[in-house]
Design an enzyme around this catalytic site. Structure first.
Site, mmCIF file in Angstrom:
data_model
loop_
_atom_site.group_PDB
_atom_site.id
_atom_site.type_symbol
_atom_site.label_atom_id
_atom_site.label_comp_id
_atom_site.label_asym_id
_atom_site.label_seq_id
_atom_site.Cartn_x
_atom_site.Cartn_y
_atom_site.Cartn_z
ATOM 1 N N TRP A 130 7.247 87.320 -8.661
ATOM 2 C CA TRP A 130 5.821 87.212 -8.984
ATOM 3 C C TRP A 130 5.449 88.446 -9.817
ATOM 4 O O TRP A 130 5.743 89.572 -9.397
ATOM 5 C CB TRP A 130 5.028 87.177 -7.671
ATOM 6 C CG TRP A 130 3.549 87.070 -7.794
ATOM 7 C CD1 TRP A 130 2.851 86.179 -8.550
ATOM 8 C CD2 TRP A 130 2.576 87.864 -7.088
ATOM 9 N NE1 TRP A 130 1.502 86.362 -8.359
ATOM 10 C CE2 TRP A 130 1.302 87.386 -7.481
ATOM 11 C CE3 TRP A 130 2.651 88.921 -6.184
ATOM 12 C CZ2 TRP A 130 0.119 87.937 -6.984
ATOM 13 C CZ3 TRP A 130 1.479 89.455 -5.690
ATOM 14 C CH2 TRP A 130 0.238 88.974 -6.087
ATOM 15 N N ASP A 211 7.370 89.817 1.637
ATOM 16 C CA ASP A 211 6.064 89.323 1.196
ATOM 17 C C ASP A 211 6.005 87.813 1.452
ATOM 18 O O ASP A 211 6.675 87.041 0.770
ATOM 19 C CB ASP A 211 5.877 89.625 -0.290
ATOM 20 C CG ASP A 211 4.513 89.167 -0.783
ATOM 21 O OD1 ASP A 211 3.560 89.150 0.021
ATOM 22 O OD2 ASP A 211 4.395 88.809 -1.973
ATOM 23 N N LYS A 246 -3.331 80.732 0.690
ATOM 24 C CA LYS A 246 -2.836 79.368 0.485
ATOM 25 C C LYS A 246 -2.869 78.564 1.770
ATOM 26 O O LYS A 246 -3.334 77.430 1.778
ATOM 27 C CB LYS A 246 -1.404 79.387 -0.040
ATOM 28 C CG LYS A 246 -1.003 80.635 -0.792
ATOM 29 C CD LYS A 246 -1.279 80.565 -2.255
ATOM 30 C CE LYS A 246 -1.034 81.925 -2.882
ATOM 31 N NZ LYS A 246 -1.095 81.912 -4.313
#
Ligand code: KET
Length: 400
Positions: A130, A211, A246
């Site tokens: 990311w 993460d 999310k």
């Protein structure tokens, strides 16, 4: 006075969202940012969240500052979800957890803490990762390198190369890892590969920073946390950043957590204090609303179960879209030498399609289909109404 300030080129993911909104194409499809849209293309408000918000709204309560570390119930919720309710380390008081502003906030606070207390440590991220991982750590003056991860040609993980690389790192270097639903590739390590990697991390005394932004979207809540719990069982000093953006569909509320597992309760108390100090210097304390929602949903057995089921139905809808996309592409491109197995081998919200930059640009300009320029497609933006259109567009650009 400001003439020498550099222009900001914009963020590769958030910038795409602005471009999509401005596109007048009536058929446009947003497969850029990692956001879950439902079967009607709408951003859902989960039922468990609606119930929690009704409880918060009535009666209207005063708004004091929250503690620097956030609400105790929010912190507890992070710990239970990541490590398991009955985890020994929780009973032993060995985990320092603070509520954070989303997963991004957790990474920032974690990186600031590392920069201050482990100034020699470099941070290594997967190639690719990311994009904000690199930006956040470099923004804290930490040197960032990358470890081999994904092989584009075979759409698989270069595990042996990864292990060889990790063996060469220095003691207390930080390894940023995705416990599930790797962003952007969707390719995760198997449990056996995690065992091997964590053994190397232990031998070389590295710091694993996990993460986890998509817990529940891979296999299930517990399996998705396998790497975290295994690292804990092996006695590693693991850092975990988690996001509820999310899986609670609470993107704009900025809710997440940072947890650091320590060898003793005394060390956890010291670490917890320093995390509070980092927070105080940046933003004093987190916002309240999302924290209350997390606290209510996660600490009420009925709402928690409802939440898990809602996440699993999001997960299953994405999986169904993977199958559908793959099957249309296989039919459309039967005469070509393409293999679309990768679509269903990848987990979570993303599929790394391997399209070239030119093909991604064509999808955008000719069809209004938006993917991130690295070829990442957000599968959660597909639905029964647009999957045919997207597949046809993809087939057209792949035919050349
Ligand atoms: N970690 C990962 C791996 C991740 O994909 C995101 C967000 C975050 C952390 C940040 O979570 P948040 O709670 O929103 O701060 N990723 C999506 C959105 C973004 O780029 O900000 C994405 O990759 O599209």
């Amino acid at each position: 006075m400001f003439a020498n300030i550099d222009y900001y080129a914009g963020d590769p993911i958030l910038g795409l969202m602005d471009k999509f909104v401005a596109d007048p194409n009536p058929n446009k499809v947003n497969l850029g940012i990692g956001i879950y849209y439902d079967e009607n293309g709408q951003l859902p408000v989960l039922d468990c969240v609606k119930t929690a918000e009704q409880r918060i709204a009535n009666p209207i309560a005063p708004r004091p500052y929250l503690p620097m570390a956030g609400l105790p119930g929010h912190r507890q919720a992070c710990q239970d979800l990541l490590f398991g309710k009955d985890a020994q380390i929780l009973q032993q008081g060995r985990v320092a957890t603070i509520a954070t502003l989303g997963g991004s906030g957790a990474l920032k606070v974690g990186a600031e803490f590392l920069h201050e207390w482990f100034p020699q440590s470099k941070c290594y991220v997967s190639d690719p990762t990311w994009s904000n991982h690199i930006a956040i750590f470099e923004g804290c003056d930490i040197e960032v390198g990358s470890y081999p991860y994904y092989d584009k040609a075979s759409s698989s993980i270069k595990f042996d190369e990864m292990i060889d690389f990790v063996k060469k790192l220095k003691k207390q270097d930080v390894l940023l890892l995705h416990p599930c639903c790797h962003n952007p590739t969707g390719m995760d390590l198997t449990q056996q590969q995690w065992d091997t990697l964590l053994e190397v991390i232990k031998q070389h005394e590295l710091i694993p920073f996990m993460d986890i932004a998509y817990q529940g979207f891979g296999e299930d809540m517990d399996s998705d946390a396998y790497a975290i719990r295994k690292a804990v069982d092996m006695g590693l000093p693991v850092f975990v950043s988690n996001s509820y953006s999310k899986n609670l569909s609470l993107y704009g509320e900025r809710v997440g957590g940072l947890s650091i597992v320590c060898p003793t309760a005394d060390e956890a108390e010291r670490v917890f204090g320093q995390l509070n100090f980092v927070v105080r210097r940046i933003y004093t304390s987190p916002p309240a609303h999302g924290g209350h929602v997390v606290d209510i949903v996660m600490n009420d057995d009925k709402l928690y179960q409802q939440w898990v089921n809602e996440v699993y139905s999001m997960r299953d809808r994405i999986k169904a879209m993977r199958l559908k996309l793959k099957s249309i592409l296989e039919t459309e491109l039967a005469d070509f030498d393409y293999n679309f197995d990768y679509i269903t081998r990848q987990n979570g919200m993303f599929s790394f399609t391997g399209l070239t930059t030119e093909q991604v640009e064509r999808l955008q300009s000719e069809f209004g289909v938006y993917l991130v320029s690295n070829s990442r497609m957000c599968m959660a933006g597909l639905n029964v109404n647009n999957v045919d259109y997207v597949a046809q567009a993809m087939a057209t650009v792949l035919k050349g």
